[in-house]
Design an enzyme around this catalytic site. Sequence first.
Site, PDB file in Angstrom:
ATOM      1  CE  LYS A 134     -24.742  -1.225 -30.778  1.00 23.56           C
ATOM      2  NZ  LYS A 134     -23.430  -1.373 -30.103  1.00 23.56           N
ATOM      3  CE1 TYR A 173     -24.982  -5.388 -26.877  1.00 28.55           C
ATOM      4  CE2 TYR A 173     -26.587  -3.760 -26.204  1.00 28.55           C
ATOM      5  CZ  TYR A 173     -25.784  -4.326 -27.169  1.00 28.55           C
ATOM      6  OH  TYR A 173     -25.781  -3.809 -28.445  1.00 28.55           O
ATOM      7  CG  ASN A 220     -20.587   0.049 -31.898  1.00 31.59           C
ATOM      8  OD1 ASN A 220     -21.741   0.143 -31.507  1.00 31.59           O
ATOM      9  ND2 ASN A 220     -19.877  -1.051 -31.750  1.00 31.59           N
ATOM     10  CG  HIS A 257     -26.156  -5.810 -31.585  1.00 32.75           C
ATOM     11  ND1 HIS A 257     -25.154  -6.341 -30.796  1.00 32.75           N
ATOM     12  CD2 HIS A 257     -27.045  -6.813 -31.808  1.00 32.75           C
ATOM     13  CE1 HIS A 257     -25.447  -7.615 -30.540  1.00 32.75           C
ATOM     14  NE2 HIS A 257     -26.586  -7.924 -31.146  1.00 32.75           N
ATOM     15  CD  GLU A 282     -28.296 -10.928 -30.117  1.00 37.11           C
ATOM     16  OE1 GLU A 282     -28.262 -10.355 -31.219  1.00 37.11           O
ATOM     17  OE2 GLU A 282     -27.285 -11.082 -29.395  1.00 37.11           O
TER      18      GLU A 282
HETATM   19  P1  CMP Z   1     -22.149  -4.637 -29.965  1.00 39.93           P
HETATM   20  O1  CMP Z   1     -21.836  -5.326 -31.243  1.00 39.93           O
HETATM   21  O2  CMP Z   1     -23.494  -4.073 -29.795  1.00 39.93           O
HETATM   22  O3  CMP Z   1     -21.872  -5.646 -28.758  1.00 39.93           O
HETATM   23  C1  CMP Z   1     -21.396  -5.240 -27.504  1.00 39.93           C
HETATM   24  C2  CMP Z   1     -21.104  -3.788 -27.448  1.00 39.93           C
HETATM   25  O4  CMP Z   1     -20.312  -3.365 -26.376  1.00 39.93           O
HETATM   26  C3  CMP Z   1     -20.310  -3.374 -28.675  1.00 39.93           C
HETATM   27  O5  CMP Z   1     -21.119  -3.446 -29.807  1.00 39.93           O
HETATM   28  C4  CMP Z   1     -19.825  -1.999 -28.267  1.00 39.93           C
HETATM   29  O6  CMP Z   1     -20.791  -1.002 -28.537  1.00 39.93           O
HETATM   30  C5  CMP Z   1     -19.705  -2.157 -26.763  1.00 39.93           C
HETATM   31  N1  CMP Z   1     -18.287  -2.188 -26.401  1.00 39.93           N
HETATM   32  C6  CMP Z   1     -17.422  -3.167 -26.633  1.00 39.93           C
HETATM   33  N2  CMP Z   1     -16.208  -2.828 -26.159  1.00 39.93           N
HETATM   34  C7  CMP Z   1     -16.350  -1.595 -25.639  1.00 39.93           C
HETATM   35  C8  CMP Z   1     -15.467  -0.727 -24.993  1.00 39.93           C
HETATM   36  N3  CMP Z   1     -14.175  -1.055 -24.797  1.00 39.93           N
HETATM   37  N4  CMP Z   1     -15.934   0.454 -24.567  1.00 39.93           N
HETATM   38  C9  CMP Z   1     -17.246   0.767 -24.743  1.00 39.93           C
HETATM   39  N5  CMP Z   1     -18.134  -0.036 -25.350  1.00 39.93           N
HETATM   40  C10 CMP Z   1     -17.677  -1.208 -25.800  1.00 39.93           C
END
Ligand code: CMP
Length: 140
Positions: free
Chosen positions: A11, A51, A114, A117, A128
């Site tokens: 990311k 998403y 984070n 993904h 995907e």
């Molecule tokens: P990812 O695995 O990419 O899939 C969905 C994404 O939504 C997740 O990682 C997080 O980056 C994001 N996400 C999920 N919950 C939250 C949250 N409470 N606040 C902000 N981002 C979130």
Amino acid sequence: MAANRTLTIIKPDAFAGNKAGLILAHLEKGGFRLIASRVMKLTQEQAGEFYGVHKGRPFYGELVEFMTSGYCMPMVLERDNAVLTLRDAIGATDPAEAAAGTVRKLYAESKGKNAIHASDSDENAAREARFFFAETDLIR
Ligand code: CMP
């Protein structure tokens, strides 16, 4: 796409932080093989579609904004039991809850930023991967 492949995205936080190579090395040490990769900046439309399953969730706008904020690196990876093994290797969504040694524990800042993904099922991995790569982009 073969069932032992999965889709991951380094990311924008991790890519901008020069962590792409470290994360790929970590995953290669975990037995994953790189099958395809690219570096790109997602448009709002692409991030919104990718998403789309989260549309309507409170974090959706923040997620799309973050995923379009800089360059990212989608990759297809291969190993036995790829989807589940990669989900284990990246750790919990929130790095504060991620197990020691996982990518998110090592490299992520927060639940939103984070680092990585990973697809959550074989079906989503195939969908995907097709989102970012043509069949001819994949190592055969
Ligand atoms: P990812 O695995 O990419 O899939 C969905 C994404 O939504 C997740 O990682 C997080 O980056 C994001 N996400 C999920 N919950 C939250 C949250 N409470 N606040 C902000 N981002 C979130």
